[in-house]
Design a protein around this motif. Structure first.
Motif, short mmCIF file in Angstrom:
data_model
loop_
_atom_site.label_atom_id
_atom_site.label_comp_id
_atom_site.label_asym_id
_atom_site.label_seq_id
_atom_site.Cartn_x
_atom_site.Cartn_y
_atom_site.Cartn_z
N PRO B 282 0.80 -1.23 0.00
CA PRO B 282 0.00 0.00 0.00
C PRO B 282 0.83 1.28 0.00
O PRO B 282 0.37 2.31 -0.48
CB PRO B 282 -0.82 -0.11 1.29
CG PRO B 282 -0.17 -1.17 2.11
CD PRO B 282 0.48 -2.10 1.14
N ARG B 283 2.05 1.22 0.52
CA ARG B 283 2.85 2.45 0.58
C ARG B 283 3.94 2.48 -0.49
O ARG B 283 4.85 3.31 -0.42
CB ARG B 283 3.46 2.58 1.99
CG ARG B 283 2.39 2.79 3.06
CD ARG B 283 2.97 2.85 4.46
NE ARG B 283 3.65 4.10 4.73
CZ ARG B 283 4.16 4.43 5.93
NH1 ARG B 283 4.07 3.58 6.93
NH2 ARG B 283 4.78 5.58 6.10
N PHE B 284 3.83 1.59 -1.50
CA PHE B 284 4.87 1.55 -2.52
C PHE B 284 4.98 2.88 -3.26
O PHE B 284 6.08 3.32 -3.61
CB PHE B 284 4.61 0.41 -3.52
CG PHE B 284 5.73 0.20 -4.50
CD1 PHE B 284 6.94 -0.35 -4.07
CD2 PHE B 284 5.61 0.56 -5.83
CE1 PHE B 284 8.00 -0.54 -4.95
CE2 PHE B 284 6.66 0.38 -6.73
CZ PHE B 284 7.86 -0.16 -6.28
N SER B 285 3.84 3.54 -3.47
CA SER B 285 3.86 4.81 -4.22
C SER B 285 4.71 5.87 -3.49
O SER B 285 5.29 6.74 -4.13
CB SER B 285 2.45 5.33 -4.42
OG SER B 285 1.86 5.59 -3.15
N GLU B 286 4.80 5.76 -2.17
CA GLU B 286 5.62 6.73 -1.42
C GLU B 286 7.12 6.59 -1.72
O GLU B 286 7.89 7.51 -1.51
CB GLU B 286 5.42 6.55 0.10
CG GLU B 286 4.04 6.89 0.60
CD GLU B 286 3.89 6.57 2.10
OE1 GLU B 286 4.90 6.65 2.84
OE2 GLU B 286 2.77 6.23 2.51
N VAL B 287 7.53 5.38 -2.14
CA VAL B 287 8.98 5.13 -2.29
C VAL B 287 9.41 4.93 -3.74
O VAL B 287 10.60 4.84 -4.03
CB VAL B 287 9.43 3.89 -1.47
CG1 VAL B 287 9.02 4.02 -0.02
CG2 VAL B 287 8.86 2.59 -2.06
N LYS B 288 8.45 4.84 -4.66
CA LYS B 288 8.77 4.33 -6.00
C LYS B 288 9.82 5.15 -6.76
O LYS B 288 10.50 4.63 -7.64
CB LYS B 288 7.51 4.16 -6.83
CG LYS B 288 6.85 5.44 -7.31
CD LYS B 288 5.64 5.08 -8.17
CE LYS B 288 4.96 6.26 -8.82
NZ LYS B 288 5.37 7.62 -8.50
N LEU B 326 8.85 -6.51 -1.80
CA LEU B 326 10.31 -6.65 -1.75
C LEU B 326 10.95 -5.29 -2.05
O LEU B 326 11.86 -4.85 -1.35
CB LEU B 326 10.73 -7.69 -2.80
CG LEU B 326 11.99 -8.53 -2.59
CD1 LEU B 326 12.00 -9.18 -1.23
CD2 LEU B 326 12.10 -9.60 -3.68
N GLY B 327 10.46 -4.61 -3.06
CA GLY B 327 11.00 -3.30 -3.44
C GLY B 327 10.80 -2.26 -2.36
O GLY B 327 11.70 -1.47 -2.05
N TYR B 328 9.61 -2.27 -1.76
CA TYR B 328 9.33 -1.33 -0.68
C TYR B 328 10.36 -1.49 0.45
O TYR B 328 10.93 -0.52 0.93
CB TYR B 328 7.91 -1.57 -0.13
CG TYR B 328 7.57 -0.70 1.05
CD1 TYR B 328 7.25 0.64 0.88
CD2 TYR B 328 7.60 -1.21 2.35
CE1 TYR B 328 6.95 1.45 1.97
CE2 TYR B 328 7.30 -0.41 3.44
CZ TYR B 328 6.97 0.91 3.25
OH TYR B 328 6.69 1.72 4.33
N PHE B 329 10.62 -2.74 0.82
CA PHE B 329 11.56 -2.96 1.92
C PHE B 329 13.00 -2.61 1.54
O PHE B 329 13.76 -2.14 2.38
CB PHE B 329 11.44 -4.39 2.46
CG PHE B 329 10.33 -4.54 3.46
CD1 PHE B 329 10.41 -3.90 4.69
CD2 PHE B 329 9.19 -5.26 3.17
CE1 PHE B 329 9.39 -4.00 5.62
CE2 PHE B 329 8.15 -5.36 4.09
CZ PHE B 329 8.24 -4.74 5.31
#
Lengths: 653, 653
Positions: B282-288, B326-329
């Motif tokens: 859900p928070r991937f957009s914050e880090v992409k 995986l990408g988020y982490f």
């Protein structure tokens, strides 16, 4: 503001909460568990780390202690030297017929307690003391209480034995078992006499399998071995203290009572190094008027357990507590327990009996907390004397000493060894150095004995580890002289003594839970854990009035602000009633509740609820978060922190 | 404000500081030490606990993770099931002549590296790469570099092998040793082929000695075993994560490189449980849009190590990183490292080669930090798939699953087992339940195989643990039917997949020390550890101008105020010059210095010094403490925190 804690404590109710909310649970539960091993779930784990955090602030920061983190895996040699390989043991009996194993002191205790209960039953004095399920499990050796009246003198003798049960040696326990005919309670079978069982877990270090090691049963040895480095870190100044927080391991014969006797547990230990000739403490005057409740060994030896209420100043003056430093730490332990929310009426300090003390201790007081299991030893505060530093120093030939330049040189008379090196060298060849080193590194006390032997027998005999297959060596007085000589001492060299306050964090945690647990009289299904805000696992419960979408951004915003202030929070946006949601978090010990309602949407105010009294106040988000922060981090009371906020009567639980 | 970090890094200088100031030291040093075991002294211990504290805030608090604390002692059965008993091993070779033991991959690596260096030497390309003392110790197998020129093709082959050295199996390493004639470097003796050596420490639990156990080599299993309780704690909501911080143990064959490969070490592990059919976050957009430096496995397989700079959004889109979670982490790991002061230019993420991955992993990226030892794996971020929950569930018959109510029921086709209970009962008697349970708890995949077997052979054969001495049982198709049946599914039941970011705290600590170490160009004897204020072991050094008594109460007062704000401080009231005293604390990483001088006695102002730039400002005690607090707890920069204070040029260092 007071709360009504009149509902009697019931351990089964507490246990059901602890299990349901996963404060802790048996490790490897789905594999059937392993006795004496527990996992902490989220609330238990947070509680534990908050207690450790409070401990660090109370001791490490306030007393300027040098914290270290040492290895748990420890080679054989270290514990051989410290005495743990030979003496760190409990006494166990085996039933040869069934293979069952009993811890001797526990067995004697349980059987005598059961007989005394049976006696009361027979005399009609039974007050229907119902054993709870956990208690039954603990006392599983004795299945049921049988009503048998005892002679008054026998009952008195049992009481006397029980009052000092911790003080008996293995052979003494064996004698008691014979005298009172104590057998396997289940079968009546006879048991072997008590045998020693070492409590350390053994393993092998390295790929060769040759280096035997143990898991440490205490954190202390790592601190002692680093003494010289620590003294250096402290710019060679005395006195000073080191500390370590971490897991230790004891292979208990019969783990019992949940977290109170486990095989792996968290400890926090302080080693305070002092001059053996000066055990005063610079800050003693700050604590001397504090009143403690003491149970000295003299009282216990009389078979009594009346507590002595006394200021620590008087206790030290009268010699009940040996010295100022020991006394200072007893008070600091007491104030630590109060600061994390222990009940002052349920804290006492019990002095160890002579037999009960660890093999290295010169004096020892236990900080005990009262629970439904009785008084529980949570903290030991021992004077370990110079024992540990001396033995490690002797074994490794590394000096673990303090050197102090004397203001005025002092004339001293010491034994001194003189060796005739001409004869000595050829006699011992390659071992000459080892033998000389052995002789010159003896203590004054040992030299006195050797000098006596030399003057009486005209020779001395001794063994040097690793020389001539450890055979006894002999030297006559043509080769060696041991004589008293006078000299001027400019530097005093001494091995410090150690005062050791040692905290069983897991035990403190459990006792704190029990002392803070209560049930609301108006609804017996609603229980509360009244943790202080600093210790509580979660600080704030966020409750939107309903799952209406208008509340979502407000709740998210408050969450973000709380995180920024490092205040842990949980949201409960389930469809349960507000009262139900608060009740669920009262039993987790969450001290504050913030409700977001339609008024919040209009003016950004929210309500703040107090767990124990269920009182509520209302204010802006900023003011409410500031009040929470003041209570969590600065220790402000509810009344002080919310004085400027409006009382709120809106939602009823 | 910048500092001049142009003096080249020298590991010997750093090692001398770390030893002298007791950041860490070999455990049991006075007993000669045990390789692979280290103790942290006061600055190392404080650094470690500050890193852990930062980790808790960055992950546990920010991601709302459920922290647990599970037992280190673990019974055999658990690690048998998880695969560790059979597969958690390294490959070792023995020299039958000398008894020496070598870790096979390290030996191949060291020998080939030495030969490549010898080749460069022979070609006159040697850039005088001097091995430091610690490096020499590490590379002790290969005593010296011999200048021997290699064929270009051989050198290229060595380079190729070294680029994927972590990817070889034991037999492959054996083949390389044969092919390249790798022997005992000291004696030239031939070695045994690589054999597996299990890395777990073994012990026995309980007084009987019968229950075999291990020290955990990772914290993960405890979290998996508690999965159902954790899901319950999270109100049955998915996805969620648990985490554990604590010691783990690996009996390394040849520990080396100080803190980088030890036998006891601190880990922090997150187990993030997700729906295998939906690995979005859900928070991937914050880090992409965060750019990372990646070393994918395809690059390594070509024998290269060029880094790919790419946003995580693009990396996931292109399938380089498998999924959003995986990408988020990976990004969260990266921002964590930055927050504690790692050098962004010296962080990369390397994908595991297929052979290199742990037996349970589906994909894995290592967060690596660059040091004088090369790139060091500090964090593993693995997709463990449903491996662990599946095997424990199968072994214990406890369902470790998520049940999700479907919005619309779904028609599914599943294999189903039907047993003829009338015949079944008499056939297996008391074991009938066990056998039935075994058959009904097979996975769909296993049932497909059994169905095939049954249709082909008209019977199936299988083994049920503990039934008929584990003999093969047989059932023909008159007793059992395994058929595909259609039904309406209202609840979807699935075993979650696990994304596991696993942090080696001890390694991060060492790499951070190296990346923050530098020497002042104007005085090479003055080294600095530029820890961020939040991470620094001690925050403030208090320096009275001299030992004049007028300063004592002021210093005591500031100490008290700092303690109240939970800011750790040390006093240096020695007679050394102010500059000397600051220098001593620059090498401890103390970020701030407060000087008390005669002006302080008059107006209660003090100076505040910045470690890295040695700049100073002056202000009231209140303002100075407020500035320190803002830098330590709120992360304000020096410029922002001291903007309102006056610059100060008074005392020179």
């Amino acid at each position: 503001m007071s709360v009504d804690r009149s509902v009697p404590f019931n351990r089964e109710t507490l246990e059901s909460v602890l299990k349901r909310r996963f404060f802790f649970a048996p490790s490897f539960d789905i594999y059937g568990g392993v006795s004496g091993l527990y996992d902490y779930g989220p609330p238990g784990c947070a509680l534990q780390s908050n207690i450790i955090d409070a401990w660090r602030k109370h001791f490490i920061l306030e007393e300027d202690i040098l914290e270290v983190d040492c290895s748990m895996l420890t080679p054989y040699e270290v514990f051989k030297t410290s005495g743990h390989v030979d003496k760190f043991a409990d006494w166990m009996c085996r039933d040869p017929a069934t293979g069952e194993i009993f811890r001797a002191d526990h067995l004697v205790e349980e059987v005598l307690e059961a007989r005394l209960k049976g006696d009361k039953l027979a005399r009609g004095q039974d007050h229907a003391e119902k054993d709870t399920s956990e208690e039954k499990k603990r006392k599983k050796k004795v299945k049921e209480i049988v009503a048998v009246k005892l002679d008054d003198s026998v009952a008195a003798e049992y009481e006397f034995v029980l009052a000092q049960i911790d003080g008996y040696s293995g052979p003494e326990l064996g004698d008691l078992m014979k005298k009172f005919d104590i057998r396997n309670p289940a079968t009546g079978g006879e048991l072997t006499p008590p045998m020693e069982f070492n409590l350390m877990f053994e393993t092998a270090i390295g790929p060769s399998g040759q280096l035997k090691g143990y898991l440490r049963p205490e954190t202390a040895q790592g601190q002692f071995l680093n003494f010289s480095k620590l003294l250096e870190s402290n710019n060679l100044r005395m006195p000073f203290a080191s500390a370590a927080i971490g897991k230790s391991f004891r292979n208990e014969i019969s783990p019992r009572s949940g977290l109170l006797r486990t095989r792996e547990f968290c400890m926090a230990e302080i080693e305070h190094f002092i001059d053996p000739e000066n055990k005063s403490h610079p800050r003693f005057s700050e604590v001397k008027d504090t009143v403690l409740r003491l149970l000295p060994k003299s009282t216990q030896q009389e078979g009594l357990n009346d507590l002595l209420e006394i200021t620590i100043g008087e206790a030290v003056e009268k010699g009940i507590v040996d010295n100022e430093t020991l006394g200072y730490f007893l008070v600091r332990i007491y104030t630590f327990l109060l600061s994390i929310g222990a009940d002052p009426a349920r804290i006492r300090f019990r002095q160890h009996l002579q037999n009960e003390m660890a093999h290295y201790a010169a004096d020892c007081w236990d900080g005990e907390m009262n629970t439904s299991y009785g008084w529980i030893e949570c903290i030991g505060c021992a004077d370990r004397s110079a024992y540990d530093l001396s033995v490690h120093s002797a074994r490794t030939n590394e000096k673990l000493v303090v050197r102090e330049t004397l203001e005025a040189p002092k004339e001293i008379e010491d034994y001194e060894v003189t060796i005739d090196k001409k004869k000595f060298g050829p006699l011992f060849r390659k071992d000459a150095g080892k033998v000389e080193n052995y002789l010159t590194s003896r203590t004054q006390c040992e030299l006195e004995d050797l000098a006596k032997e030399l003057s009486e027998k005209k020779s001395i005999s001794f063994v040097v580890d690793g020389v001539q297959d450890n055979k006894t060596l002999s030297l006559d007085d043509s080769l060696i002289k041991i004589e008293k000589t006078k000299k001027l001492q400019h530097i005093r060299e001494y091995i410090p003594n150690v005062i050791e306050p040692s905290f069983g964090i897991s035990r403190i945690l459990y006792c704190l839970i029990e002392q803070n647990f209560w049930v609301r009289p108006d609804d017996l299904s609603r229980s509360v854990l009244s943790f202080t805000p600093a210790i509580a696992p979660t600080k704030v419960l966020l409750v939107p009035l309903s799952n209406n979408e208008v509340f979502t951004p407000i709740v998210a915003d408050i969450t973000k602000r709380l995180r920024k202030s490092f205040i842990s929070s949980k949201i409960d946006d389930s469809s349960a009633s507000i009262g139900r949601r608060y009740a669920r978090n009262d039993e987790l010990g969450t001290p504050f509740g913030v409700t977001v309602d339609f008024q919040s949407v209009k003016d950004h105010t929210v309500t703040l609820r107090h767990r124990d009294t269920t009182m509520q106040v209302r204010g802006s988000q900023e003011d409410i978060i500031a009040a929470i922060s003041a209570m969590v981090f600065d220790g402000l009371s509810w009344d002080d922190a919310t004085a400027k906020l409006d009382a709120f009567e809106g939602q009823q639980e």
